[in-house]
Design a protein around this motif. Structure first.
Motif, PDB file in Angstrom:
ATOM      1  N   VAL A  70       0.854  -1.189   0.000  1.00 19.44           N
ATOM      2  CA  VAL A  70       0.000   0.000   0.000  1.00 19.44           C
ATOM      3  C   VAL A  70       0.894   1.244   0.000  1.00 19.44           C
ATOM      4  CG1 VAL A  70      -1.975  -1.118   1.121  1.00 19.44           C
ATOM      5  CG2 VAL A  70      -0.230  -0.071   2.537  1.00 19.44           C
ATOM      6  N   ALA A  71       0.329   2.371  -0.439  1.00 23.22           N
ATOM      7  CA  ALA A  71       1.141   3.586  -0.573  1.00 23.22           C
ATOM      8  C   ALA A  71       1.349   4.280   0.770  1.00 23.22           C
ATOM      9  CB  ALA A  71       0.494   4.542  -1.561  1.00 23.22           C
ATOM     10  N   ASP A  72       0.338   4.168   1.638  1.00 26.91           N
ATOM     11  CA  ASP A  72       0.431   4.788   2.967  1.00 26.91           C
ATOM     12  C   ASP A  72      -0.608   4.110   3.857  1.00 26.91           C
ATOM     13  OD1 ASP A  72      -2.111   5.962   2.436  1.00 26.91           O
ATOM     14  OD2 ASP A  72      -1.110   7.585   1.368  1.00 26.91           O
ATOM     15  N   LEU A  73      -0.823   4.654   5.038  1.00 26.97           N
ATOM     16  CA  LEU A  73      -1.720   3.972   5.984  1.00 26.97           C
ATOM     17  C   LEU A  73      -3.179   4.400   5.846  1.00 26.97           C
ATOM     18  CD1 LEU A  73       0.567   4.108   9.159  1.00 26.97           C
ATOM     19  CD2 LEU A  73       0.351   2.293   7.478  1.00 26.97           C
ATOM     20  N   SER A  74      -3.478   5.288   4.877  1.00 26.13           N
ATOM     21  CA  SER A  74      -4.822   5.887   4.846  1.00 26.13           C
ATOM     22  C   SER A  74      -5.953   4.894   4.572  1.00 26.13           C
ATOM     23  CB  SER A  74      -4.864   7.048   3.861  1.00 26.13           C
ATOM     24  OG  SER A  74      -4.555   6.584   2.577  1.00 26.13           O
ATOM     25  N   ASN A  75      -5.760   3.936   3.661  1.00 28.25           N
ATOM     26  CA  ASN A  75      -6.876   3.022   3.342  1.00 28.25           C
ATOM     27  C   ASN A  75      -6.704   1.638   3.949  1.00 28.25           C
ATOM     28  OD1 ASN A  75      -7.754   5.085   1.797  1.00 28.25           O
ATOM     29  ND2 ASN A  75      -6.950   4.287  -0.112  1.00 28.25           N
ATOM     30  N   LEU A  76      -5.856   1.556   4.946  1.00 25.23           N
ATOM     31  CA  LEU A  76      -5.488   0.248   5.476  1.00 25.23           C
ATOM     32  C   LEU A  76      -6.652  -0.515   6.082  1.00 25.23           C
ATOM     33  CD1 LEU A  76      -2.845  -1.081   5.280  1.00 25.23           C
ATOM     34  CD2 LEU A  76      -2.248  -0.297   7.550  1.00 25.23           C
ATOM     35  N   SER A  77      -7.614   0.230   6.661  1.00 19.79           N
ATOM     36  CA  SER A  77      -8.726  -0.437   7.344  1.00 19.79           C
ATOM     37  C   SER A  77      -9.596  -1.254   6.377  1.00 19.79           C
ATOM     38  CB  SER A  77      -9.580   0.592   8.071  1.00 19.79           C
ATOM     39  OG  SER A  77     -10.017   1.556   7.154  1.00 19.79           O
ATOM     40  N   GLU A  78      -9.436  -0.999   5.075  1.00 14.89           N
ATOM     41  CA  GLU A  78     -10.161  -1.831   4.086  1.00 14.89           C
ATOM     42  C   GLU A  78      -9.628  -3.268   4.084  1.00 14.89           C
ATOM     43  OE1 GLU A  78     -10.588  -0.496  -0.001  1.00 14.89           O
ATOM     44  OE2 GLU A  78     -10.417   1.565   0.724  1.00 14.89           O
ATOM     45  N   TYR A  79      -8.389  -3.430   4.471  1.00 17.29           N
ATOM     46  CA  TYR A  79      -7.751  -4.746   4.331  1.00 17.29           C
ATOM     47  C   TYR A  79      -7.349  -5.377   5.657  1.00 17.29           C
ATOM     48  CZ  TYR A  79      -7.679  -2.840  -0.290  1.00 17.29           C
ATOM     49  OH  TYR A  79      -8.083  -2.276  -1.459  1.00 17.29           O
ATOM     50  N   ALA A  80      -7.169  -4.545   6.694  1.00 20.89           N
ATOM     51  CA  ALA A  80      -6.707  -5.079   7.973  1.00 20.89           C
ATOM     52  C   ALA A  80      -7.425  -4.393   9.125  1.00 20.89           C
ATOM     53  CB  ALA A  80      -5.199  -4.865   8.098  1.00 20.89           C
ATOM     54  N   SER A  81      -7.566  -5.143  10.221  1.00 22.67           N
ATOM     55  CA  SER A  81      -8.132  -4.547  11.440  1.00 22.67           C
ATOM     56  C   SER A  81      -6.979  -4.036  12.287  1.00 22.67           C
ATOM     57  CB  SER A  81      -8.899  -5.604  12.239  1.00 22.67           C
ATOM     58  OG  SER A  81      -9.881  -6.185  11.417  1.00 22.67           O
ATOM     59  N   ILE A  82      -7.017  -2.767  12.625  1.00 25.93           N
ATOM     60  CA  ILE A  82      -5.897  -2.168  13.355  1.00 25.93           C
ATOM     61  C   ILE A  82      -6.396  -1.461  14.603  1.00 25.93           C
ATOM     62  CG2 ILE A  82      -3.882  -0.650  13.162  1.00 25.93           C
ATOM     63  CD1 ILE A  82      -4.227  -0.751  10.181  1.00 25.93           C
TER      64      ILE A  82
END
Length: 205
Positions: A70-82
């Protein structure tokens, strides 16, 4: 025949990046530089391309352990639970030579739905981050291993292009790669667990 495309990391040419993105969008396979070893990747939304990579690696797609770039952490919640604690760890260490294993989210693409965890990478490399940004989706990625017992990873893009000529559509020449893979840190069970010591410093965890 794989096309070898030269892209400079200091200032990736938008025109060349767009050329590669077009290939990814059409289901093509691309080899590209990261901040560690060269990676083989495709668009996360293209199932046919994902199947091709799984076939090349000799694994079943649903059981594969590919990383998501991924390019940065902005859309991470689409793929992982953090949770907050993990977010702080990611923010502190990314972009960088780490793969973080995180619990998968409910909105993973259907082919990865059964996966409990996903590996996330934000490499400190302008070329692959520009690719992901222009593509608008993560790239599913795996390191390209070598049969050579001395050097586990090929570092010369021209040799990579020769070797992978019939298997991929594009090889990006972003200069010599590294021959040390990323450090893998598992954050899926609470406290960080070091699964592989690679280029990233693991003493900080």
């Amino acid at each position: 025949m794989a096309e070898l495309i030269k892209i400079y990391e200091e200032n990736p040419s938008p025109k060349e990046i767009e050329k590669v993105v077009k290939v990814l969008k059409n289901g093509g396979l691309v080899i590209y530089p990261t901040d560690t070893v060269y990676g083989l990747g495709c668009d996360i939304t293209n199932n046919a391309a994902l199947e091709k990579i799984a076939q090349i690696k000799g694994v079943k797609l649903e059981k594969s352990n590919f990383s998501f770039i991924v390019a940065d952490l902005s859309n991470l919640s689409e793929y992982a639970s953090i949770d907050n604690q993990n977010f702080k760890i990611l923010k502190r260490n990314l972009p960088g030579p780490y793969t973080f294993i995180l619990p998968g989210s409910n909105s993973l693409p259907s082919v990865f739905k059964k996966k409990k965890t996903v590996g996330i990478r934000v490499p400190n490399n302008n070329i692959c981050r520009a690719l992901v940004t222009a593509l608008g989706n993560p790239i599913v990625s795996t390191s390209i291993k070598d049969e050579d017992e001395v050097l586990e990873y090929t570092t010369d893009p021209e040799l990579i292009a020769e070797k992978w000529d019939k298997l991929v559509d594009v090889v990006i020449d972003g200069g010599y790669g590294d021959n040390v893979a990323s450090s893998v840190i598992d954050l899926s069970e609470g406290d960080p667990e070091i699964l592989r010591e690679g280029k990233g410093d693991v003493d900080i965890f």
